[in-house]
Design a protein around this motif. Structure first.
Motif, PDB file in Angstrom:
ATOM      1  N   SER A  72     136.698  44.831 111.759  1.00 56.53           N
ATOM      2  CA  SER A  72     135.411  45.198 111.201  1.00 56.53           C
ATOM      3  C   SER A  72     135.654  45.948 109.899  1.00 56.53           C
ATOM      4  CB  SER A  72     134.649  46.082 112.190  1.00 56.53           C
ATOM      5  OG  SER A  72     133.409  46.457 111.644  1.00 56.53           O
ATOM      6  N   ALA A  73     135.002  45.491 108.824  1.00 52.42           N
ATOM      7  CA  ALA A  73     135.230  46.106 107.518  1.00 52.42           C
ATOM      8  C   ALA A  73     133.965  46.732 106.941  1.00 52.42           C
ATOM      9  CB  ALA A  73     135.776  45.063 106.548  1.00 52.42           C
ATOM     10  N   GLY A  74     132.832  46.514 107.577  1.00 54.00           N
ATOM     11  CA  GLY A  74     131.584  47.048 107.054  1.00 54.00           C
ATOM     12  C   GLY A  74     131.024  46.231 105.908  1.00 54.00           C
ATOM     13  N   ASP A  75     131.718  45.184 105.517  1.00 54.10           N
ATOM     14  CA  ASP A  75     131.297  44.312 104.438  1.00 54.10           C
ATOM     15  C   ASP A  75     131.545  42.880 104.898  1.00 54.10           C
ATOM     16  OD1 ASP A  75     131.667  42.528 102.127  1.00 54.10           O
ATOM     17  OD2 ASP A  75     131.511  44.331 100.901  1.00 54.10           O
ATOM     18  N   THR A  76     130.492  42.088 104.985  1.00 54.19           N
ATOM     19  CA  THR A  76     130.602  40.738 105.533  1.00 54.19           C
ATOM     20  C   THR A  76     131.567  39.876 104.744  1.00 54.19           C
ATOM     21  OG1 THR A  76     128.344  40.905 106.359  1.00 54.19           O
ATOM     22  CG2 THR A  76     129.299  38.714 106.263  1.00 54.19           C
ATOM     23  N   GLU A  77     131.555  39.966 103.430  1.00 57.49           N
ATOM     24  CA  GLU A  77     132.448  39.147 102.621  1.00 57.49           C
ATOM     25  C   GLU A  77     133.914  39.451 102.933  1.00 57.49           C
ATOM     26  OE1 GLU A  77     133.353  37.891  97.989  1.00 57.49           O
ATOM     27  OE2 GLU A  77     131.811  39.385  98.404  1.00 57.49           O
ATOM     28  N   GLN A 105     129.616  47.315 118.812  1.00 56.87           N
ATOM     29  CA  GLN A 105     130.142  46.892 117.516  1.00 56.87           C
ATOM     30  C   GLN A 105     130.335  45.378 117.521  1.00 56.87           C
ATOM     31  OE1 GLN A 105     133.849  48.711 116.413  1.00 56.87           O
ATOM     32  NE2 GLN A 105     133.633  48.126 114.285  1.00 56.87           N
ATOM     33  N   GLN A 106     130.004  44.737 116.404  1.00 60.44           N
ATOM     34  CA  GLN A 106     130.131  43.296 116.301  1.00 60.44           C
ATOM     35  C   GLN A 106     131.337  42.930 115.444  1.00 60.44           C
ATOM     36  OE1 GLN A 106     126.300  41.995 114.849  1.00 60.44           O
ATOM     37  NE2 GLN A 106     125.528  41.810 116.941  1.00 60.44           N
ATOM     38  N   PHE A 107     132.001  41.834 115.843  1.00 57.03           N
ATOM     39  CA  PHE A 107     133.182  41.346 115.147  1.00 57.03           C
ATOM     40  C   PHE A 107     133.005  39.868 114.860  1.00 57.03           C
ATOM     41  CE2 PHE A 107     134.607  44.758 117.917  1.00 57.03           C
ATOM     42  CZ  PHE A 107     135.416  45.524 117.093  1.00 57.03           C
ATOM     43  N   LEU A 108     133.444  39.422 113.686  1.00 55.22           N
ATOM     44  CA  LEU A 108     133.513  37.988 113.429  1.00 55.22           C
ATOM     45  C   LEU A 108     134.681  37.438 114.236  1.00 55.22           C
ATOM     46  CD1 LEU A 108     132.999  37.685 109.576  1.00 55.22           C
ATOM     47  CD2 LEU A 108     131.368  37.222 111.383  1.00 55.22           C
ATOM     48  N   ALA A 109     134.455  36.292 114.867  1.00 55.51           N
ATOM     49  CA  ALA A 109     135.489  35.719 115.723  1.00 55.51           C
ATOM     50  C   ALA A 109     135.531  34.206 115.557  1.00 55.51           C
ATOM     51  CB  ALA A 109     135.224  36.085 117.177  1.00 55.51           C
ATOM     52  N   TYR A 110     136.667  33.632 115.928  1.00 54.02           N
ATOM     53  CA  TYR A 110     136.859  32.189 115.873  1.00 54.02           C
ATOM     54  C   TYR A 110     137.650  31.776 117.101  1.00 54.02           C
ATOM     55  CZ  TYR A 110     137.765  27.585 113.877  1.00 54.02           C
ATOM     56  OH  TYR A 110     137.809  26.234 113.648  1.00 54.02           O
ATOM     57  N   GLU A 111     137.237  30.685 117.734  1.00 47.91           N
ATOM     58  CA  GLU A 111     137.913  30.203 118.934  1.00 47.91           C
ATOM     59  C   GLU A 111     138.407  28.785 118.715  1.00 47.91           C
ATOM     60  OE1 GLU A 111     136.359  30.674 123.217  1.00 47.91           O
ATOM     61  OE2 GLU A 111     135.766  28.650 122.611  1.00 47.91           O
TER      62      GLU A 111
END
Length: 126
Positions: A64-69, A105-111
């Protein structure tokens, strides 16, 4: 044989991701960056006698970076590194999603699924 496949996969992922947590199963608490090997293996008959194709779903969790980009860039880099690390595996189509930690907290993820061949060592294995 399945335990060996899981161990081999975890060791390969740890070597490719020294700064990320690599889990052999879903953790109780999610923190990124992380690589998670799902609990249920996919087992299919191999192309030759006494061989099996063993696959595991792998989930890549970006920090998590606080910035989507920045998070998208981090996830892209992790997926690229995953593909390079598992270049000896057959990779099947993956999908992205938002993973949620215990604290909301939300995280971008890939499966995706990584499959490789194993030879049955003796009749008592499995």
């Amino acid at each position: 044989m399945i335990a060996k496949a899981r161990k081999d996969l975890r060791e390969a992922l740890q070597g490719g991701f020294p700064l990320a947590q690599v889990y052999s199963f879903p953790p109780d608490r999610l923190e990124g960056p992380a690589i998670i090997i799902d609990t249920a293996p996919i087992v299919e008959t191999g192309d030759t006698y006494a061989t099996y194709k063993i696959g595991f779903k792998i989930v890549v969790i970006a920090a998590s970076a606080g910035d989507t980009e920045i998070e998208v860039d981090n996830l892209d880099a992790m997926i690229s590194r995953l593909l390079a690390t598992l270049d000896n595996c057959e990779i099947s189509a993956g999908s992205h999603f938002i993973a949620q930690g215990a604290d909301g907290q939300q995280f971008l993820a890939y499966e995706l699924t990584a499959t490789t061949d194993y030879r049955k060592e003796n009749n008592n294995e499995l």
